[in-house]
Design a protein around this motif. Structure first.
Motif, PDB file in Angstrom:
ATOM      1  N   GLN A 116     -99.663   5.650  -2.120  1.00 27.14           N
ATOM      2  CA  GLN A 116    -101.079   6.015  -1.895  1.00 27.14           C
ATOM      3  C   GLN A 116    -101.817   4.750  -1.443  1.00 27.14           C
ATOM      4  N   TYR A 117    -101.584   4.411  -0.151  1.00 23.39           N
ATOM      5  CA  TYR A 117    -102.008   3.098   0.334  1.00 23.39           C
ATOM      6  C   TYR A 117    -103.524   2.892   0.302  1.00 23.39           C
ATOM      7  N   ALA A 118    -104.303   3.911   0.720  1.00 26.44           N
ATOM      8  CA  ALA A 118    -105.758   3.728   0.788  1.00 26.44           C
ATOM      9  C   ALA A 118    -106.330   3.579  -0.634  1.00 26.44           C
ATOM     10  N   ASN A 119    -105.854   4.407  -1.571  1.00 31.65           N
ATOM     11  CA  ASN A 119    -106.342   4.309  -2.955  1.00 31.65           C
ATOM     12  C   ASN A 119    -105.963   2.968  -3.575  1.00 31.65           C
ATOM     13  N   ALA A 120    -104.729   2.514  -3.259  1.00 31.47           N
ATOM     14  CA  ALA A 120    -104.278   1.219  -3.789  1.00 31.47           C
ATOM     15  C   ALA A 120    -105.184   0.115  -3.249  1.00 31.47           C
ATOM     16  N   SER A 121    -105.486   0.208  -1.955  1.00 29.31           N
ATOM     17  CA  SER A 121    -106.321  -0.807  -1.322  1.00 29.31           C
ATOM     18  C   SER A 121    -107.697  -0.874  -1.998  1.00 29.31           C
ATOM     19  N   ASP A 138    -104.634 -15.897  -7.906  1.00 30.78           N
ATOM     20  CA  ASP A 138    -104.952 -14.457  -7.924  1.00 30.78           C
ATOM     21  C   ASP A 138    -105.467 -14.009  -6.557  1.00 30.78           C
ATOM     22  N   PHE A 139    -106.279 -14.866  -5.948  1.00 28.75           N
ATOM     23  CA  PHE A 139    -106.857 -14.565  -4.643  1.00 28.75           C
ATOM     24  C   PHE A 139    -105.729 -14.324  -3.627  1.00 28.75           C
ATOM     25  N   GLU A 140    -104.735 -15.225  -3.673  1.00 29.38           N
ATOM     26  CA  GLU A 140    -103.619 -15.090  -2.727  1.00 29.38           C
ATOM     27  C   GLU A 140    -102.802 -13.829  -3.011  1.00 29.38           C
ATOM     28  N   MET A 141    -102.577 -13.589  -4.318  1.00 25.41           N
ATOM     29  CA  MET A 141    -101.776 -12.409  -4.679  1.00 25.41           C
ATOM     30  C   MET A 141    -102.462 -11.129  -4.185  1.00 25.41           C
ATOM     31  N   ILE A 142    -103.775 -11.035  -4.453  1.00 25.05           N
ATOM     32  CA  ILE A 142    -104.494  -9.808  -4.069  1.00 25.05           C
ATOM     33  C   ILE A 142    -104.515  -9.653  -2.551  1.00 25.05           C
ATOM     34  N   ASN A 143    -104.722 -10.772  -1.863  1.00 23.24           N
ATOM     35  CA  ASN A 143    -104.738 -10.661  -0.399  1.00 23.24           C
ATOM     36  C   ASN A 143    -103.383 -10.231   0.149  1.00 23.24           C
ATOM     37  N   GLY A 144    -102.310 -10.689  -0.507  1.00 21.13           N
ATOM     38  CA  GLY A 144    -100.955 -10.259  -0.120  1.00 21.13           C
ATOM     39  C   GLY A 144    -100.837  -8.748  -0.252  1.00 21.13           C
ATOM     40  N   PHE A 145    -101.313  -8.208  -1.394  1.00 24.98           N
ATOM     41  CA  PHE A 145    -101.252  -6.756  -1.603  1.00 24.98           C
ATOM     42  C   PHE A 145    -102.111  -6.027  -0.578  1.00 24.98           C
ATOM     43  N   LEU A 146    -103.294  -6.583  -0.309  1.00 25.54           N
ATOM     44  CA  LEU A 146    -104.188  -5.907   0.658  1.00 25.54           C
ATOM     45  C   LEU A 146    -103.557  -5.854   2.044  1.00 25.54           C
ATOM     46  N   ASP A 147    -102.870  -6.942   2.429  1.00 25.61           N
ATOM     47  CA  ASP A 147    -102.195  -6.947   3.747  1.00 25.61           C
ATOM     48  C   ASP A 147    -101.125  -5.866   3.793  1.00 25.61           C
ATOM     49  N   LYS A 150    -102.636  -2.445   4.127  1.00 26.40           N
ATOM     50  CA  LYS A 150    -103.165  -2.208   5.463  1.00 26.40           C
ATOM     51  C   LYS A 150    -102.021  -1.842   6.416  1.00 26.40           C
ATOM     52  N   LYS A 151    -100.933  -2.615   6.307  1.00 29.17           N
ATOM     53  CA  LYS A 151     -99.795  -2.384   7.207  1.00 29.17           C
ATOM     54  C   LYS A 151     -99.173  -0.998   6.935  1.00 29.17           C
ATOM     55  N   LEU A 152     -98.984  -0.683   5.646  1.00 30.37           N
ATOM     56  CA  LEU A 152     -98.325   0.588   5.315  1.00 30.37           C
ATOM     57  C   LEU A 152     -99.235   1.773   5.642  1.00 30.37           C
ATOM     58  N   GLU A 153    -100.529   1.592   5.413  1.00 30.40           N
ATOM     59  CA  GLU A 153    -101.471   2.686   5.703  1.00 30.40           C
ATOM     60  C   GLU A 153    -101.456   2.992   7.206  1.00 30.40           C
ATOM     61  N   TYR A 154    -101.358   1.912   8.017  1.00 25.95           N
ATOM     62  CA  TYR A 154    -101.307   2.079   9.479  1.00 25.95           C
ATOM     63  C   TYR A 154    -100.027   2.831   9.885  1.00 25.95           C
ATOM     64  N   GLN A 155     -98.889   2.398   9.318  1.00 25.99           N
ATOM     65  CA  GLN A 155     -97.619   3.077   9.637  1.00 25.99           C
ATOM     66  C   GLN A 155     -97.702   4.553   9.261  1.00 25.99           C
ATOM     67  N   ASP A 178     -90.447  -3.406   5.215  1.00 23.56           N
ATOM     68  CA  ASP A 178     -91.394  -2.701   4.359  1.00 23.56           C
ATOM     69  C   ASP A 178     -91.791  -1.408   5.075  1.00 23.56           C
ATOM     70  N   LEU A 179     -91.452  -0.250   4.513  1.00 27.62           N
ATOM     71  CA  LEU A 179     -91.704   1.012   5.218  1.00 27.62           C
ATOM     72  C   LEU A 179     -92.635   1.927   4.428  1.00 27.62           C
ATOM     73  N   ALA A 180     -93.538   2.578   5.155  1.00 29.37           N
ATOM     74  CA  ALA A 180     -94.429   3.563   4.525  1.00 29.37           C
ATOM     75  C   ALA A 180     -93.778   4.932   4.625  1.00 29.37           C
ATOM     76  N   GLU A 181     -94.338   5.893   3.897  1.00 26.49           N
ATOM     77  CA  GLU A 181     -93.920   7.280   4.130  1.00 26.49           C
ATOM     78  C   GLU A 181     -94.769   7.821   5.279  1.00 26.49           C
ATOM     79  N   PHE A 182     -94.186   8.711   6.075  1.00 27.32           N
ATOM     80  CA  PHE A 182     -94.907   9.255   7.230  1.00 27.32           C
ATOM     81  C   PHE A 182     -94.445  10.688   7.469  1.00 27.32           C
ATOM     82  N   ILE A 183     -95.401  11.585   7.712  1.00 26.56           N
ATOM     83  CA  ILE A 183     -95.013  12.947   8.084  1.00 26.56           C
ATOM     84  C   ILE A 183     -95.545  13.221   9.480  1.00 26.56           C
ATOM     85  N   GLY A 184     -94.635  13.424  10.425  1.00 25.70           N
ATOM     86  CA  GLY A 184     -95.007  13.644  11.828  1.00 25.70           C
ATOM     87  C   GLY A 184     -95.278  15.116  12.105  1.00 25.70           C
TER      88      GLY A 184
END
Ligand SMILES: C[S@@+](CC[C@H](N)C(=O)[O-])C[C@H]1O[C@@H](n2cnc3c(N)ncnc32)[C@H](O)[C@@H]1O
Length: 543
Positions: A116-121, A138-147, A150-155, A178-184
C-alpha cells in the motif's frame, strides 16, 4: 488475585522495562506477552488516575507510556508477521498521539510490505514533518523509505518496470530488483474452458506486461538426484505450513486463498471482481473471519501452486540445475491451461511478472502452459490427466482430428519409435503437411512442428543430419518462428531461431537483429527495456 492500586503501579513499573529487553533480544513472542500485560494494566489504571487524583501530569505520562508500549508491541508483532494485529496496535497508539514517530515508521513499513505504497508514504511524510527536529540518521532512513514508496507507487500505477540494469549487472543474486504489484488490463470472467479464467480488456502486444504479483509464500531448495523424493516432500510440507501460517495471521489472504479452485465443481465458483486483488482493497475487513480450513487449503495448493523452473531459466540465472522452487501467487491462479499458451511468467524473487507471449486481442482469455507444450499430443494428454482435466484447445482438437483422419501422422510416430533416422522423419512430416493441406496461416504447421520439437532440435544440432538432410528440411529459424507464432516462444524456441539466423551467416543484419529482439521481447517481456540488456540475454540464451 485482587491487587490494590499501589501494587498495580509497582507491577507496571516492573513491566515497563522487561519487554523492551526482550524485544532487543529478539524474543518477540515473549515480549508481546509482557507488553500485553502492561497494556491491560495501564488501561485499567488510567481512569483511576483521573478520577482519584485528578493529576493531569501523571495521566499524560501514563498515556505516553501506553502509546510507546502499543508501538513496541506493534513492532514485535510485525517481526513475527502478524501484520493485521500490528496495524491495530499502531492505530491505537496513534489515537493517543497522532504524530508518534516510532509508530508512524512502524505503520509505514507494514503498509509498504503490504504494497500500500501511497498510504505508507503518508505515514513516512507525517513521521518526517510532524516530528521536527529530527536526527540525521532518522532523516536519511525516512527519505530512503519515501523514495522507495515513490518508485513502487509509480510502477504500480503505470506498469512501467525496467529490469535492464539488473540483467546488465549479472542478475545480482543478493539484490533482486525492487518490484511493486501491478494489475494491467485484465479481468476475471467465466471461462469456456473451465470455471473462471483471466481475460484481457484491451488489445495487447506480445511482451506487454499483464500483471505483477507477490507470492503468498514460496519455498526453494537444491535437490540432488540422490536425495530422492523425500527431501522434496519435506520442502512441500514446509511450504504448506507457511501458507497456513499466513492464512491464519491475515484475514485478507485467507479470504483470497479460499476463493481459489480446489479443482472440483468449478462451474459454481464465484467470479471475483479484479479490484479485490488490489493491495489497498479493504473490503475483506467487512467479511467475517474464517479460520483456515487446512484440508481445503491443501487441495487448493495442489491445483494452484506454480513451480519456478519456468521463470528466468536456471541457465540464464546461472542457477544450479537441481534448483527447485514452489509458490502460490493468487491472481495467477485464475489462469487456465492451453497447449497454445499466450502468456509467460518470469519469477523474480517472490514476485511473478506475467506478460503476453503473443499478441492477444481484447476480450481473449489468457492461458499459461501448465506443462511443457513442445511435446507430442499423447504426452500432453498424459500431463493434463495428472492435472485432472482433458485439454480441448484448438491445437489438441486439430491434432486429434489429424490422427483420426489419416494414417500419416501415426506412421510418422511409428517410424520414430522404430528408431528411424530423425532427418528422414522430418522430411516425411514436412512432405506430409503439404499433402494433408496443413495450413501455415492457421498456425497448423506450427502446432505439428511443436509436437515434433525434439527431433527438429536434434537434427539442427547434428552436423551429420544437416549434411545429409539439410536441403530437404526447412531452416531452423523458419521452424522456430512458426512454432513461436503457433504456441508462443520460450528460450528453446528463441535459441533455435537465433542459432538458425546466425548459422546463415547474417550476424548483425538489421532485419535479423529486429527478429531476434522481437522474439526476445515475447520470451522475456518488455520489462527488458535497454537493447543492450536484451542483447546480453540473447547471448546467454544461445550459449
Ligand atoms: C489454476 S486453476 C485455473 C482457474 C480455475 N479455472 C478457476 O476457476 O479457479 C487450475 C484448474 O483449472 C482447471 N483447468 C485449467 N485449465 C484447464 C483446461 N485447459 N481444461 C479444463 N480445465 C482446466 C482445472 O480444474 C485445473 O485444476
Amino acid at each position: 488475585m485482587k491487587i490494590d492500586d499501589e501494587e498495580e503501579e509497582e507491577l507496571m513499573q516492573q513491566l515497563r522495562f522487561k519487554p523492551t529487553e526482550l524485544l532487543l533480544r529478539e524474543e518477540y513472542k515473549e515480549s508481546i506477552k509482557v507488553y500485553s500485560n502492561f497494556i491491560s494494566l495501564s488501561k485499567n489504571h488510567l481512569p483511576k488516575i483521573t478520577s482519584k487524583s485528578e493529576n493531569p501530569d501523571r495521566f499524560n505520562k501514563l498515556q505516553k507510556t501506553l502509546c510507546l508500549a502499543l508501538s513496541n508491541r506493534a513492532d514485535a508483532k510485525s517481526k513475527i508477521r502478524h501484520y493485521a494485529e500490528s496495524l491495530e496496535d499502531c492505530n491505537a497508539a496513534l489515537e493517543i498521539e497522532n504524530t508518534h514517530f516510532k509508530t508512524l515508521v512502524c505503520k509505514g513499513k507494514i503498509l509498504l510490505h503490504l504494497n500500500q505504497y501511497a498510504n505508507a508514504s503518508n505515514c513516512f511524510q507525517s513521521a518526517l514533518h510532524d516530528n521536527e527536529p529530527i536526527q540525521n540518521s532518522d532523516f536519511e532512513m525516512i527519505n530512503g523509505f519515501l523514495d522507495r514508496c515513490k518508485k513502487l507507487e509509480y510502477q504500480s500505477r503505470t506498469g512501467v518496470f525496467d529490469l535492464s540494469d539488473w540483467v546488465l549487472n549479472g542478475f545480482s543474486k543478493d539484490q533482486n530488483p525492487d518490484l511493486a504489484e501491478f494489475i494491467g488490463p485484465v479481468e476475471i470472467k467465466k471461462s469456456e474452458v473451465s470455471g473462471r479464467g483471466l481475460f484481457t480488456t484491451k488489445n495487447i502486444e506480445a511482451g506487454s506486461l499483464l500483471f505483477v504479483t507477490k507470492a503468498v509464500a514460496t519455498d526453494r531448495g537444491i535437490f540432488l538426484p540422490e536425495c530422492g523424493e523425500d527431501s522434496k516432500m519435506v520442502m512441500w510440507k514446509d511450504f504448506v505450513d507457511k501458507i497456513v501460517d499466513v492464512a491464519t495471521k491475515c484475514r485478507k489472504t485467507c479470504d483470497l486463498i479460499c476463493r481459489l479452485s480446489t479443482g472440483e465443481e468449478e462451474e459454481v465458483l464465484q467470479v471475483p471482481d479484479i479490484s479485490v486483488f488490489r493491495p489497498d482493497n479493504d473490503d475483506f475487513l467487512l467479511t467475517e473471519y474464517m479460520k483456515p480450513d487446512v484440508a481445503k487449503i491443501l487441495n487448493i495448493l495442489d491445483v494452484n501452486s506454480l513451480t519456478e523452473e519456468d521463470g528466468f531459466s536456471s541457465k540464464v540465472l546461472g542457477k544450479n540445475s537441481n534448483y527447485y522452487g514452489v509458490g502460490l501467487w493468487i491472481l495467477a491462479s485464475f489462469i487456465n491451461h492451453s497447449c497454445e499458451p499466450n502468456a509467460r511468467r518470469l519469477h523474480i524473487g517472490d514476485h511473478l511478472m506475467v506478460h503476453a507471449s503473443r499478441d492477444i486481442k481484447a476480450g481473449e482469455e489468457i492461458f499459461f502452459a501448465y506443462f511443457d507444450v513442445l511435446t507430442p499430443l499423447n504426452k500432453r494428454i498424459e500431463m493434463s490427466k495428472t492435472w485432472g482435466f482433458h485439454c480441448e484447445c484448438n491445437r489438441c482438437r486439430f491434432e486429434r482430428d489429424m490422427f483420426n483422419r489419416n494414417q500419416g501422422l501415426t506412421e510418422i510416430e511409428i517410424l520414430l519409435e522404430c528408431g528411424s533416422d530423425i532427418g528422414n522423419v522430418i522430411v516425411r512430416l514436412e512432405e506430409g503437411m503439404k499433402r494433408w493441406m496443413v495450413k501455415a496461416e492457421k498456425r497448423e504447421k506450427g502446432y505439428l512442428r511443436a509436437s515434433f520439437w525434439r527431433i527438429f532440435t536434434e537434427a539442427y544440432q547434428s552436423e551429420k543430419s544437416m549434411q545429409r538432410w539439410g536441403r530437404r528440411i526447412p531452416p531452423a529459424e523458419v521452424v522456430g518462428e512458426s512454432v513461436a507464432e503457433a504456441v508462443g516462444s520460450d528460450e528453446r524456441v528463441l535459441k533455435m531461431v537465433v542459432d538458425g539466423l546466425r548459422r546463415n551467416g547474417v550476424i548483425g543484419g538489421v532485419v535479423e537483429m529486429e527478429k531476434e529482439m522481437k522474439l526476445g521481447r515475447s520470451v522475456y517481456g518488455k520489462v527488458i527495456k535497454k537493447r543492450k540488456a536484451m542483447k546480453a540475454l540473447l547471448e546467454l540464451c544461445i550459449r
